[in-house]
Design a protein around this motif. Structure first.
Motif, PDB file in Angstrom:
ATOM      1  N   GLN A 171       0.869  -1.182   0.000  1.00 59.09           N
ATOM      2  CA  GLN A 171       0.000   0.000   0.000  1.00 59.09           C
ATOM      3  C   GLN A 171       0.901   1.225   0.000  1.00 59.09           C
ATOM      4  N   VAL A 172       0.746   2.058  -0.999  1.00 61.63           N
ATOM      5  CA  VAL A 172       1.557   3.265  -1.126  1.00 61.63           C
ATOM      6  C   VAL A 172       0.667   4.461  -0.810  1.00 61.63           C
ATOM      7  N   ILE A 173       1.018   5.193   0.248  1.00 64.99           N
ATOM      8  CA  ILE A 173       0.173   6.291   0.726  1.00 64.99           C
ATOM      9  C   ILE A 173       1.029   7.543   0.918  1.00 64.99           C
ATOM     10  N   ASN A 174       0.544   8.651   0.418  1.00 64.76           N
ATOM     11  CA  ASN A 174       1.230   9.930   0.586  1.00 64.76           C
ATOM     12  C   ASN A 174       0.916  10.512   1.971  1.00 64.76           C
ATOM     13  N   PRO A 175       1.817  11.287   2.525  1.00 65.77           N
ATOM     14  CA  PRO A 175       1.534  11.969   3.791  1.00 65.77           C
ATOM     15  C   PRO A 175       0.562  13.122   3.584  1.00 65.77           C
ATOM     16  N   SER A 176      -0.257  13.387   4.604  1.00 66.34           N
ATOM     17  CA  SER A 176      -1.041  14.623   4.610  1.00 66.34           C
ATOM     18  C   SER A 176      -0.425  15.630   5.576  1.00 66.34           C
ATOM     19  N   GLY A 177       0.513  15.187   6.382  1.00 64.34           N
ATOM     20  CA  GLY A 177       1.217  16.070   7.301  1.00 64.34           C
ATOM     21  C   GLY A 177       2.413  15.358   7.903  1.00 64.34           C
ATOM     22  N   ILE A 178       3.487  16.096   8.147  1.00 59.56           N
ATOM     23  CA  ILE A 178       4.694  15.549   8.771  1.00 59.56           C
ATOM     24  C   ILE A 178       5.039  16.435   9.963  1.00 59.56           C
ATOM     25  N   PHE A 179       5.237  15.813  11.123  1.00 60.49           N
ATOM     26  CA  PHE A 179       5.452  16.549  12.370  1.00 60.49           C
ATOM     27  C   PHE A 179       6.751  16.075  13.019  1.00 60.49           C
ATOM     28  N   VAL A 180       7.770  16.884  12.910  1.00 55.24           N
ATOM     29  CA  VAL A 180       9.062  16.591  13.535  1.00 55.24           C
ATOM     30  C   VAL A 180       9.044  17.186  14.943  1.00 55.24           C
ATOM     31  N   HIS A 181       9.615  16.471  15.896  1.00 47.89           N
ATOM     32  CA  HIS A 181       9.635  16.981  17.269  1.00 47.89           C
ATOM     33  C   HIS A 181      10.224  18.388  17.288  1.00 47.89           C
ATOM     34  N   PRO A 182       9.570  19.322  17.966  1.00 50.03           N
ATOM     35  CA  PRO A 182      10.017  20.720  17.927  1.00 50.03           C
ATOM     36  C   PRO A 182      11.417  20.953  18.484  1.00 50.03           C
ATOM     37  N   GLU A 183      11.918  20.035  19.302  1.00 50.06           N
ATOM     38  CA  GLU A 183      13.251  20.214  19.875  1.00 50.06           C
ATOM     39  C   GLU A 183      14.315  19.395  19.143  1.00 50.06           C
ATOM     40  N   TRP A 184      13.948  18.799  18.016  1.00 46.20           N
ATOM     41  CA  TRP A 184      14.951  18.104  17.210  1.00 46.20           C
ATOM     42  C   TRP A 184      15.860  19.127  16.535  1.00 46.20           C
ATOM     43  N   ASN A 185      17.167  18.862  16.570  1.00 46.68           N
ATOM     44  CA  ASN A 185      18.161  19.757  15.994  1.00 46.68           C
ATOM     45  C   ASN A 185      18.992  18.979  14.982  1.00 46.68           C
ATOM     46  N   ASP A 186      18.872  19.334  13.711  1.00 48.48           N
ATOM     47  CA  ASP A 186      19.604  18.642  12.639  1.00 48.48           C
ATOM     48  C   ASP A 186      21.110  18.659  12.852  1.00 48.48           C
ATOM     49  N   ASN A 187      21.589  19.666  13.547  1.00 52.49           N
ATOM     50  CA  ASN A 187      23.039  19.822  13.741  1.00 52.49           C
ATOM     51  C   ASN A 187      23.538  19.157  15.011  1.00 52.49           C
ATOM     52  N   CYS A 188      22.651  18.461  15.730  1.00 52.31           N
ATOM     53  CA  CYS A 188      23.053  17.835  16.988  1.00 52.31           C
ATOM     54  C   CYS A 188      22.229  16.578  17.215  1.00 52.31           C
ATOM     55  N   ILE A 189      22.567  15.524  16.489  1.00 56.68           N
ATOM     56  CA  ILE A 189      21.781  14.302  16.593  1.00 56.68           C
ATOM     57  C   ILE A 189      21.863  13.704  17.988  1.00 56.68           C
ATOM     58  N   SER A 190      22.995  13.885  18.675  1.00 54.49           N
ATOM     59  CA  SER A 190      23.145  13.317  20.013  1.00 54.49           C
ATOM     60  C   SER A 190      22.415  14.130  21.080  1.00 54.49           C
TER      61      SER A 190
END
Length: 268
Positions: free
Chosen positions: A98-117
């Motif tokens: 089943q192939v389904i497109n997203p209707s919304g994507i919610f990344v945690h507000p405190e996620w930091n791309d520059n600090c994975i740890s």
């Protein structure tokens, strides 16, 4: 009213989760094996668009008929994604996908791309329509808030990640036994040290690990009730290699984010 509806939502989600029509293989292999087809029916492939085509980029977990859990670092602003459910062997149409497109994507507000740890490496994808639950597509259970796995807990990582560092992505879904390494050990200086936080889970180490392409996928652990729980979201491995000694795969600990998960699902 919110609390009442939330209880109803959680009860409905937990009533039929963590069960497979095709029980997984239970061999304690170190480098992973081909999983039994459709034995991890909550595993999804998150694909990213490249012009008119899509390719696998991350894993994820179906936690409700129209919600998928994955890693924050799997999502890049401006990219196009789709979710493939009921997948086993990539490149082969098996009839149950089943192939389904997203209707919304919610990344945690405190996620930091520059600090994975720094942690908070978790995201939710709302599907544009409900998945059809069947023998190939089912829900994983979510652990209760604050629950902590015991050292050496019996868990599996699943995904289409590389079997060896810098190797090709496998065509068939892989699984590997990755026992949990307790935080007290994993946070010591000769293991991950302060890099690992108590909102994370360490599992595997040495030859037992996740690798590139497994990101966002579940750490599957069997509960006392016989159901499978997605206790972790695959987050990162050592820059020295996926199977570096004393550098087990690190997962976002799902039980540290129950409130956020429930609020996002309720209000969206």
């Amino acid at each position: 009213m919110y609390q009442l509806l939330l209880i109803v939502l959680l009860a409905a989600r937990a009533s039929a989760c963590g069960q497979s029509s095709y029980p997984p293989y239970f061999s304690k292999v170190v480098n992973g094996i081909d999983a039994r087809p459709y034995s991890w029916p909550w595993q999804i492939s998150l694909e990213v668009g490249h012009g008119n085509s899509f390719s696998h980029t991350c894993g994820g977990t179906l936690i409700s008929s129209n919600w998928v859990m994955t890693a924050g670092h799997c999502i890049t602003l401006g990219r196009t994604y789709r979710v493939v459910l009921g997948e086993y062997e990539r490149y082969v149409y098996e009839g149950g996908e089943q192939v389904i497109n997203p209707s919304g994507i919610f990344v945690h507000p405190e996620w930091n791309d520059n600090c994975i740890s720094c942690g908070n490496d978790i995201a939710l994808i709302k599907l544009s329509k409900h998945a059809i639950l069947n023998d190939h597509v089912q829900l994983a259970c979510i652990p209760t808030s604050g629950s902590i796995l015991l050292n050496n807990a019996y868990c599996y990582i699943t995904g289409w990640g590389r079997v060896v560092t810098n190797g090709p992505l496998p065509a068939k879904l892989q699984q590997a036994y990755v026992p949990v390494i307790e935080y007290a050990t994993c946070s010591t200086r000769d293991w991950w040290g302060s890099t690992v936080k108590n909102t994370m889970i360490c599992a595997g180490g040495g030859e037992k690990s996740g690798c590139n392409g497994d990101s966002g996928g579940p750490l599957n652990c069997k509960g006392r009730d016989g159901r499978w729980y997605a206790h972790g979201v695959a987050s990162f491995v050592s820059s020295s290699g996926c199977n570096t000694l004393k550098k087990p795969t690190v997962f976002t600990r799902v039980s540290a984010f129950n409130n956020w998960i429930n609020q996002v699902m309720y209000y969206n």
